[in-house]
Design a protein around this motif. Structure first.
Motif, PDB file in Angstrom:
ATOM      1  N   PRO A 151      -0.690   5.137  -3.220  1.00  0.00           N
ATOM      2  CA  PRO A 151      -0.051   4.730  -4.328  1.00  0.00           C
ATOM      3  C   PRO A 151      -0.245   3.617  -4.666  1.00  0.00           C
ATOM      4  O   PRO A 151       0.095   2.600  -3.859  1.00  0.00           O
ATOM      5  CB  PRO A 151       1.488   5.567  -4.366  1.00  0.00           C
ATOM      6  CG  PRO A 151       1.620   6.598  -3.315  1.00  0.00           C
ATOM      7  CD  PRO A 151       0.418   6.036  -2.454  1.00  0.00           C
ATOM      8  N   LEU A 152      -0.281   3.231  -5.889  1.00  0.00           N
ATOM      9  CA  LEU A 152      -0.275   1.857  -6.548  1.00  0.00           C
ATOM     10  C   LEU A 152       0.941   0.736  -6.330  1.00  0.00           C
ATOM     11  O   LEU A 152       0.931  -0.250  -5.911  1.00  0.00           O
ATOM     12  CB  LEU A 152      -0.827   1.790  -7.954  1.00  0.00           C
ATOM     13  CG  LEU A 152      -1.242   0.465  -8.525  1.00  0.00           C
ATOM     14  CD1 LEU A 152      -2.149  -0.580  -7.800  1.00  0.00           C
ATOM     15  CD2 LEU A 152      -1.280   0.557  -9.976  1.00  0.00           C
ATOM     16  N   GLY A 153       1.989   1.784  -6.559  1.00  0.00           N
ATOM     17  CA  GLY A 153       3.320   1.098  -6.370  1.00  0.00           C
ATOM     18  C   GLY A 153       3.602   0.190  -7.552  1.00  0.00           C
ATOM     19  O   GLY A 153       3.104   0.143  -8.652  1.00  0.00           O
ATOM     20  N   ASP A 154       4.089  -1.038  -7.212  1.00  0.00           N
ATOM     21  CA  ASP A 154       4.276  -2.276  -8.141  1.00  0.00           C
ATOM     22  C   ASP A 154       3.118  -3.349  -8.075  1.00  0.00           C
ATOM     23  O   ASP A 154       3.269  -4.477  -8.650  1.00  0.00           O
ATOM     24  CB  ASP A 154       5.573  -2.997  -7.936  1.00  0.00           C
ATOM     25  CG  ASP A 154       5.706  -3.295  -6.722  1.00  0.00           C
ATOM     26  OD1 ASP A 154       4.898  -3.141  -5.632  1.00  0.00           O
ATOM     27  OD2 ASP A 154       7.058  -3.942  -6.196  1.00  0.00           O
ATOM     28  N   ARG A 155       2.191  -3.042  -7.408  1.00  0.00           N
ATOM     29  CA  ARG A 155       0.984  -3.787  -7.097  1.00  0.00           C
ATOM     30  C   ARG A 155       0.186  -4.047  -8.588  1.00  0.00           C
ATOM     31  O   ARG A 155       0.009  -2.985  -9.507  1.00  0.00           O
ATOM     32  CB  ARG A 155      -0.304  -3.189  -6.264  1.00  0.00           C
ATOM     33  CG  ARG A 155       0.503  -3.099  -4.724  1.00  0.00           C
ATOM     34  CD  ARG A 155      -0.719  -2.561  -4.191  1.00  0.00           C
ATOM     35  NE  ARG A 155      -0.370  -2.506  -2.659  1.00  0.00           N
ATOM     36  CZ  ARG A 155       0.202  -1.284  -2.142  1.00  0.00           C
ATOM     37  NH1 ARG A 155       0.579  -0.226  -3.027  1.00  0.00           N
ATOM     38  NH2 ARG A 155       0.323  -1.083  -0.732  1.00  0.00           N
ATOM     39  N   ASP A 156      -0.179  -5.265  -8.880  1.00  0.00           N
ATOM     40  CA  ASP A 156      -1.057  -5.691 -10.035  1.00  0.00           C
ATOM     41  C   ASP A 156      -2.543  -5.115  -9.575  1.00  0.00           C
ATOM     42  O   ASP A 156      -2.965  -4.881  -8.459  1.00  0.00           O
ATOM     43  CB  ASP A 156      -1.264  -7.045 -10.581  1.00  0.00           C
ATOM     44  CG  ASP A 156       0.120  -7.426 -10.990  1.00  0.00           C
ATOM     45  OD1 ASP A 156       0.936  -6.391 -11.493  1.00  0.00           O
ATOM     46  OD2 ASP A 156       0.220  -8.621 -11.100  1.00  0.00           O
ATOM     47  N   VAL A 157      -3.604  -4.931 -10.619  1.00  0.00           N
ATOM     48  CA  VAL A 157      -4.944  -4.391 -10.530  1.00  0.00           C
ATOM     49  C   VAL A 157      -5.576  -5.555 -10.840  1.00  0.00           C
ATOM     50  O   VAL A 157      -5.488  -6.048 -11.912  1.00  0.00           O
ATOM     51  CB  VAL A 157      -5.049  -3.144 -11.055  1.00  0.00           C
ATOM     52  CG1 VAL A 157      -6.781  -2.971 -11.042  1.00  0.00           C
ATOM     53  CG2 VAL A 157      -4.333  -2.264 -10.579  1.00  0.00           C
ATOM     54  N   VAL A 158      -6.726  -6.178 -10.026  1.00  0.00           N
ATOM     55  CA  VAL A 158      -7.713  -7.249 -10.244  1.00  0.00           C
ATOM     56  C   VAL A 158      -9.010  -6.622 -10.510  1.00  0.00           C
ATOM     57  O   VAL A 158      -9.580  -6.008  -9.504  1.00  0.00           O
ATOM     58  CB  VAL A 158      -7.425  -8.514  -9.646  1.00  0.00           C
ATOM     59  CG1 VAL A 158      -8.646  -9.359  -9.761  1.00  0.00           C
ATOM     60  CG2 VAL A 158      -6.141  -9.047  -9.456  1.00  0.00           C
TER      61      VAL A 158
END
Length: 220
Positions: A79-86
């Protein structure tokens, strides 16, 4: 090829699927093949995604001279969780402050720009807001947190760090007045004159304590 721009990122209901909206070539014939999004590095505090496709659009004769919206999907290993996406190394999206399922596009000052105030980071945002020339430096600031006067200059000669070349003594200057908004300093008036008369014609509420002592900018 890589797309000309990324217009949005959405998170699937499983919390680990990213739907990446982008612009791709379009025209009379089939202009895009194999559009895909892939995770380029192991996930750390970021999820780095790259978009690619095959297209004959480099040849104008192909007829692929327009653009259309398209969406690519990538499933993350967790899961992406609290990560940002670049996406494609420079376009960043975050869930912080977003309206799910869409992620929020971050700006030039990052995903959490500095709050408007009388700080160096805030003044840098004010310079960007008026497209100040590269290598601009601030001469002075008058600020109370709600209103700002910013004087700045830039060299007119070649790169001048440590140089005694004659061109390095030549410079141009500007003066802008701003009001604070949630998005940062908002420029509303520009003048080279001193005092308060000109700015208070444009904005009667601008405080006299910030403009009364202003000297006219020298002509250069």
């Amino acid at each position: 090829m890589q797309p000309s721009g990324v217009t949005g990122v959405r998170l699937g209901t499983d919390g680990r699927t990213l739907l990446v909206d982008t612009r791709v070539p379009s025209g009379a014939d089939a202009c895009v093949r194999g559009l895909k999004a892939v995770l380029t590095d192991p996930m750390t505090d970021l999820a780095r995604v790259q978009l690619t496709f095959v297209s004959p659009s480099g040849d104008r004769a192909s007829g692929c001279t327009k653009e259309r919206e398209a969406t690519a999907k990538v499933k993350l290993p967790e899961p992406l969780g609290d990560r940002d996406v670049v996406v494609d190394n420079y376009t960043r999206f975050t869930l912080d402050g977003a309206r799910p399922p869409a992620l929020r596009l971050c700006g030039e000052l990052g995903c959490t720009p500095p709050a408007t105030g009388c700080t160096a980071a805030s003044y840098e945002q004010a310079l960007r807001a008026v497209d100040a020339p590269e290598h601009t430096y601030r001469d002075s600031e008058q600020c109370d947190g709600k209103w700002l006067v910013l004087d700045f200059s830039w060299r007119t000669g070649p790169a001048c760090a440590g140089s005694t070349e004659p061109g390095c003594s030549s410079r141009l200057g500007d003066r802008w007045f701003y009001r604070a908004k949630k998005s940062g300093w908002d420029p509303f008036f520009r003048t080279a004159s001193g005092g308060c008369r000109a700015v208070r014609r444009a904005e009667p509420d601008f405080p006299a304590r910030l403009c009364a002592s202003l000297a006219p900018l020298p002509s250069r």
